[in-house]
Design an enzyme around this catalytic site. Structure first.
Site, PDB file in Angstrom:
ATOM      1  N   CYS A 166       0.145 -14.519   3.660  1.00 28.64           N
ATOM      2  CA  CYS A 166       0.286 -14.665   5.110  1.00 28.64           C
ATOM      3  C   CYS A 166      -0.755 -15.655   5.635  1.00 28.64           C
ATOM      4  O   CYS A 166      -0.438 -16.516   6.446  1.00 28.64           O
ATOM      5  CB  CYS A 166       0.096 -13.320   5.805  1.00 28.64           C
ATOM      6  SG  CYS A 166       1.642 -12.498   6.201  1.00 28.64           S
ATOM      7  N   CYS A 209      -2.057 -12.393  13.268  1.00 28.50           N
ATOM      8  CA  CYS A 209      -1.099 -11.473  12.628  1.00 28.50           C
ATOM      9  C   CYS A 209      -0.170 -10.913  13.694  1.00 28.50           C
ATOM     10  O   CYS A 209       1.042 -10.785  13.497  1.00 28.50           O
ATOM     11  CB  CYS A 209      -1.823 -10.315  11.951  1.00 28.50           C
ATOM     12  SG  CYS A 209      -3.189 -10.768  10.886  1.00 28.50           S
ATOM     13  N   CYS A 248     -11.318  13.419 -16.190  1.00 31.08           N
ATOM     14  CA  CYS A 248     -11.809  13.968 -14.918  1.00 31.08           C
ATOM     15  C   CYS A 248     -10.678  14.520 -14.052  1.00 31.08           C
ATOM     16  O   CYS A 248     -10.799  15.572 -13.453  1.00 31.08           O
ATOM     17  CB  CYS A 248     -12.560  12.904 -14.124  1.00 31.08           C
ATOM     18  SG  CYS A 248     -14.080  12.349 -14.897  1.00 31.08           S
ATOM     19  N   HIS A 249      -9.559  13.779 -13.978  1.00 34.63           N
ATOM     20  CA  HIS A 249      -8.529  14.108 -12.993  1.00 34.63           C
ATOM     21  C   HIS A 249      -7.384  14.934 -13.553  1.00 34.63           C
ATOM     22  O   HIS A 249      -6.456  15.268 -12.818  1.00 34.63           O
ATOM     23  CB  HIS A 249      -7.942  12.818 -12.395  1.00 34.63           C
ATOM     24  CG  HIS A 249      -8.928  12.018 -11.600  1.00 34.63           C
ATOM     25  ND1 HIS A 249      -9.394  12.422 -10.366  1.00 34.63           N
ATOM     26  CD2 HIS A 249      -9.542  10.837 -11.850  1.00 34.63           C
ATOM     27  CE1 HIS A 249     -10.244  11.510  -9.899  1.00 34.63           C
ATOM     28  NE2 HIS A 249     -10.353  10.545 -10.783  1.00 34.63           N
ATOM     29  N   CYS A 276       3.175 -12.637  15.040  1.00 37.80           N
ATOM     30  CA  CYS A 276       4.436 -12.404  14.328  1.00 37.80           C
ATOM     31  C   CYS A 276       4.770 -10.919  14.245  1.00 37.80           C
ATOM     32  O   CYS A 276       5.852 -10.488  14.608  1.00 37.80           O
ATOM     33  CB  CYS A 276       4.369 -12.965  12.905  1.00 37.80           C
ATOM     34  SG  CYS A 276       4.414 -14.754  12.842  1.00 37.80           S
ATOM     35  N   HIS A 277       3.833 -10.109  13.742  1.00 44.88           N
ATOM     36  CA  HIS A 277       4.173  -8.746  13.335  1.00 44.88           C
ATOM     37  C   HIS A 277       4.192  -7.736  14.485  1.00 44.88           C
ATOM     38  O   HIS A 277       4.709  -6.631  14.313  1.00 44.88           O
ATOM     39  CB  HIS A 277       3.250  -8.294  12.209  1.00 44.88           C
ATOM     40  CG  HIS A 277       3.393  -9.146  10.980  1.00 44.88           C
ATOM     41  ND1 HIS A 277       4.520  -9.099  10.193  1.00 44.88           N
ATOM     42  CD2 HIS A 277       2.581 -10.081  10.426  1.00 44.88           C
ATOM     43  CE1 HIS A 277       4.377  -9.969   9.193  1.00 44.88           C
ATOM     44  NE2 HIS A 277       3.221 -10.584   9.318  1.00 44.88           N
TER      45      HIS A 277
END
Lengths: 247, 106
Positions: free
Chosen positions: A208, A163, A66-67, A166-167
């Protein structure tokens, strides 16, 4: 004058560049990622190239049927997770590959950390390496994105951390000996030296969540997709680094 | 999965120092770990690696535990004649794998 300066500062702050985990990695780790003959992620990429033209499933079709060549999927990974009109919800690149496997090849869906899935998603991701991430944030995606943003700020687990604790709030500071990265999902699947292997975004998310003693989201759960959608949107402007190398 | 990424220059001048880089796909299980049930996971590492250039050894190495999974080796040799560079490694399960690269001297 001061007011003008303040206004300029305020105006400029959202445009501050995000910091990829690459920038926080050591010189040696960065060198590993930069050299395709030293980047272990390319073991999976080469495997993906072999799988690309191997027919599989009851339809007897390969990806190539297909690709054509993998590079026809250039820049695709940079806009995933994307809206799927049939399912009426956003799907990740891994889910997109699984949809292809189920509906076009007549074979089974694979878990994100299955070696075949890692190989295929690394190969597809590599076609977008260096492309700026642009994930749509309007239209039908908006409620899912809001959901992801909410989950990102949701305190959870026995340590009661979100999340964002910390981030967002403490990115750049240290957790134990390691620098806390901003948490951009711009290089998955990713080779982590800690894992001694290639791993999916879902594996990272699971680590995490287990780290804050929370119940991890399943790989195909609405929560995991929403968080990935939000993180990719948040990483907008960074380039895709697949297969990235991180400590 | 691909067995190894081998990087050898395709062409070189006679007498030139060429760098050879090999990244081997292997778990390199050190033998000191236990699984979720507490049972010891047996050691499975590549214990010997040989690189030969036109049937002459240019690198012979014994590996020991405490090497990471997917070990990476970079070394150099002097390009003498056109021919093949053959890499052979053996692991604890007795699996012998061979990869080959060719080099052409201008």
């Amino acid at each position: 004058m001061i007011r003008l300066l303040l206004a300029a500062l305020l105006f400029a702050s959202p445009a501050l560049a995000q910091r990829s985990g690459y920038d926080d990695a050591s010189v040696q780790t960065r060198a590993m990622q930069d050299d395709d003959s030293a980047n272990p992620g390319f073991l999976w990429v080469r495997h993906g190239e072999e799988l690309w033209s191997q027919p599989t499933g009851t339809a007897g079709k390969s990806c190539a049927n297909c690709h054509n060549a993998p590079d026809t999927l250039r820049n695709v990974a940079a806009r995933y997770p994307a809206w799927d009109a049939t399912l009426a919800r956003p799907i990740t690149l891994v889910q997109r590959i699984n949809r292809c496997r189920e509906s076009h090849q007549g074979t089974t869906a694979l878990a994100p950390d299955n070696d075949i899935m890692l190989a295929l998603s690394a190969l597809v991701g590599l076609q977008s390496r260096g492309t700026k991430i642009v994930v749509a944030n309007d239209g039908p995606l908006a409620p899912f994105l809001a959901d992801g943003a909410r989950l990102f700020r949701q305190r959870q687990g026995q340590l009661n951390l979100s999340c964002a604790n910390c981030h967002d709030d403490r990115a750049g500071q240290r957790l134990g000996g390691s620098i806390i990265p901003e948490g951009h999902a711009n290089g998955y699947p990713q080779y982590r030296l800690e894992w001694q292997g290639l791993g999916s975004f879902n594996r990272r998310l699971r680590s995490c969540l287990i780290g804050v003693r929370a119940e991890p989201y399943g790989p195909a759960s609405a929560e995991a997709v929403a968080i990935e959608l939000y993180l990719m949107q948040r990483a907008g402007g960074l380039t895709v680094e697949t297969p990235s190398v991180r400590p | 999965m691909a067995r190894a990424l081998i990087n050898v220059p395709k062409i070189a001048r006679k007498g030139e120092l060429v760098e050879i880089r090999v990244l081997i796909n292997h778990v390199m299980e050190p033998g000191h770990r236990r699984d979720a049930m507490g049972a010891a996971i047996p050691r499975d590492i590549i214990h010997s690696f040989v690189c030969s250039y036109n049937d002459e050894d240019v690198l012979r190495a014994d590996f020991f535990p405490a090497m990471s999974a997917n070990p990476y080796l970079a070394f150099s040799t002097i390009a003498r004649d056109s021919g093949s560079i053959v890499f052979t490694w053996t692991d604890d399960q007795g699996v012998v794998q061979t990869e080959r690269a060719t080099i052409t001297i201008l």
